[in-house]
Motif scaffolding. Structure first.
Motif, short mmCIF file in Angstrom:
data_model
loop_
_atom_site.label_atom_id
_atom_site.label_comp_id
_atom_site.label_asym_id
_atom_site.label_seq_id
_atom_site.Cartn_x
_atom_site.Cartn_y
_atom_site.Cartn_z
N VAL A 265 41.81 -6.94 14.98
CA VAL A 265 42.62 -5.76 14.71
C VAL A 265 43.71 -6.17 13.72
N ARG A 266 44.41 -5.19 13.18
CA ARG A 266 45.54 -5.50 12.32
C ARG A 266 46.60 -6.25 13.13
N ALA A 267 47.39 -7.03 12.44
CA ALA A 267 48.39 -7.86 13.12
C ALA A 267 49.52 -7.05 13.74
N ALA A 268 49.78 -5.85 13.23
CA ALA A 268 50.88 -5.03 13.73
C ALA A 268 50.73 -4.76 15.21
N ALA A 269 51.83 -4.83 15.94
CA ALA A 269 51.81 -4.59 17.39
C ALA A 269 51.27 -3.20 17.69
N GLY A 270 50.43 -3.12 18.70
CA GLY A 270 49.86 -1.84 19.12
C GLY A 270 48.63 -1.41 18.34
N SER A 271 48.19 -2.21 17.38
CA SER A 271 46.99 -1.86 16.61
C SER A 271 45.77 -1.86 17.52
N TYR A 320 41.13 -17.39 3.51
CA TYR A 320 41.13 -16.69 4.80
C TYR A 320 40.10 -15.57 4.77
N LEU A 321 39.47 -15.32 5.90
CA LEU A 321 38.64 -14.14 6.05
C LEU A 321 39.55 -12.92 6.04
N SER A 322 39.16 -11.89 5.26
CA SER A 322 40.03 -10.73 5.07
C SER A 322 39.29 -9.46 5.41
N PRO A 323 39.16 -9.13 6.69
CA PRO A 323 38.43 -7.93 7.08
C PRO A 323 39.14 -6.65 6.69
N GLY A 324 38.34 -5.61 6.42
CA GLY A 324 38.90 -4.29 6.16
C GLY A 324 38.80 -3.43 7.42
N PHE A 325 39.60 -2.37 7.47
CA PHE A 325 39.64 -1.49 8.64
C PHE A 325 39.47 -0.04 8.19
#
Length: 367
Positions: A265-271, A320-325
């Motif tokens: 998930v994205r690093a932002a809290a609550g993602s 780094y692996l850079s996944p999209g969302f």
């Protein structure tokens, strides 16, 4: 009547009358009128009679049992119709955490891709492998099939077993270690590579100092930038196998073909928008005879390495692996590469390979 329902002989009847008349203590009592009537009916009616004043438990008719079973079947069918995914979980299909009953480890290359049923089910933080064949794969090194050791080349059976174990240790240190996944340098994995293999050591030094198309650390190692993404949970699903044969100069040539599935998930809290990055690597390692090749004990020479990556950042070389969302996730290949099913292990690693001087980013058919 005598025993067995037979008539009393005339001699016995006369004896009865004499003994009764004399008052003998053991003289039999005269059958009552009721007994004589029952005896006569027994002679006249064939078959086993019901016991007089006897009790026989009523036979189970099964009516109520059938009613209960029918009710349970109806309820089950209704549950399947309303929530098929949950019912599948009751029988080991998915489970509350999105994991299914593990498949047996892979011992040879499969002849087809895994089924696509359920691929439309989106992963969640609670079930990060939901809708993916990886739900039935092993956790970490448990998903990597290991062959039986036998004396080969310059090695004894015990030495081959040790080489196989260390080869798997390299895979774990390169693609499963939590610190490495968090972006750290894979020191334990690098320590297993022959320090005298100059070209590989130069590649490793450049890959972490200045990642590029030709010096990409992701060819061998899985790393994420934790400022941008984080892994969901602590489980990485794997499927693959290790094989070996005798190589040049009696070396033990070990080939590892393993697919890693990383939910993120994205690093932002609550993602909570879960995506999966899928990496399949084929690495060939040579455990050389130190009498014939300059090496260090417990290290291997790297012969080749290839990788197919899905949702890991095509055409980017940040190290780094850079996944999209969501809409960010690539739906088309920027390099015009082929369509790739990242779970299909029936074909050789090749489409989407990063390395060997080129990159071909394919379009994933599922995640």
């Amino acid at each position: 009547m005598g025993e067995g329902g037979q008539s009393i002989p005339d001699e016995e009847w006369e004896r009865f009358l004499r003994e009764a008349e004399a008052g003998t203590r053991d003289a039999p009592k005269e059958p009552s009128a009721r007994a004589r009537m029952v005896a006569r009916r027994l002679r006249e009616e064939p078959g086993r009679p019901d016991a007089w004043r006897g009790h026989e438990p009523p036979r189970r008719r099964g009516g109520k049992g059938r009613y209960v079973v029918g009710l349970l079947v109806a309820a089950g069918l209704l549950a399947v119709a309303l929530a098929p995914g949950r019912v599948t979980g009751w029988f080991g299909g998915g489970g509350e955490d999105g994991r299914g009953t593990p498949l047996a480890v892979e011992s040879r290359r499969p002849d087809q891709a895994p089924p696509t049923e359920g691929a439309d089910q989106r992963p969640t933080v609670a079930q990060p492998f939901r809708g993916s064949p990886a739900a039935h794969w092993g956790d970490g090194t448990a998903g990597i099939g290991m062959p039986a050791a036998r004396a080969t080349g310059w090695m004894s059976k015990a030495q081959v077993a040790q080489a196989l174990g260390r080869s798997r240790d390299f895979l774990a240190a390169a693609g499963l270690d939590s610190a490495v996944l968090g972006g750290k340098r894979p020191a334990r994995a690098i320590a297993l590579v022959n320090p005298h293999q100059r070209d590989v050591q130069d590649y490793l030094a450049a890959a972490f100092r200045a990642p590029s198309r030709t010096n990409d650390p992701l060819l061998l190692f899985s790393r994420f930038d934790t400022a941008k993404v984080r892994l969901v949970g602590d489980v990485v699903k794997t499927r693959g196998r290790i094989t070996y044969r005798e190589g040049k100069r009696g070396a033990i040539e070990v080939t590892a073909d393993v697919t890693f599935v990383y939910p993120v998930v994205r690093a932002a809290a609550g993602s909570d928008d879960v995506e999966r990055t899928i990496v399949r690597r084929e690495i060939v390692m040579s455990w050389d005879d130190p009498a014939k090749v300059i090496t260090e004990p417990g290290t291997f020479s790297l012969l080749s390495y290839k990788v197919d990556t899905t949702n890991g950042g095509c055409g980017t070389y940040t190290g780094y692996l850079s996944p999209g969302f969501g809409t960010e996730r690539a739906t088309a290949s920027p390099d015009g590469g082929p369509a790739i099913d990242p779970y299909d292990r029936s074909t050789a690693v090749g489409a989407g390979t990063r390395g060997d001087g080129g990159t071909a980013c394919g379009t994933a058919t599922r995640s």
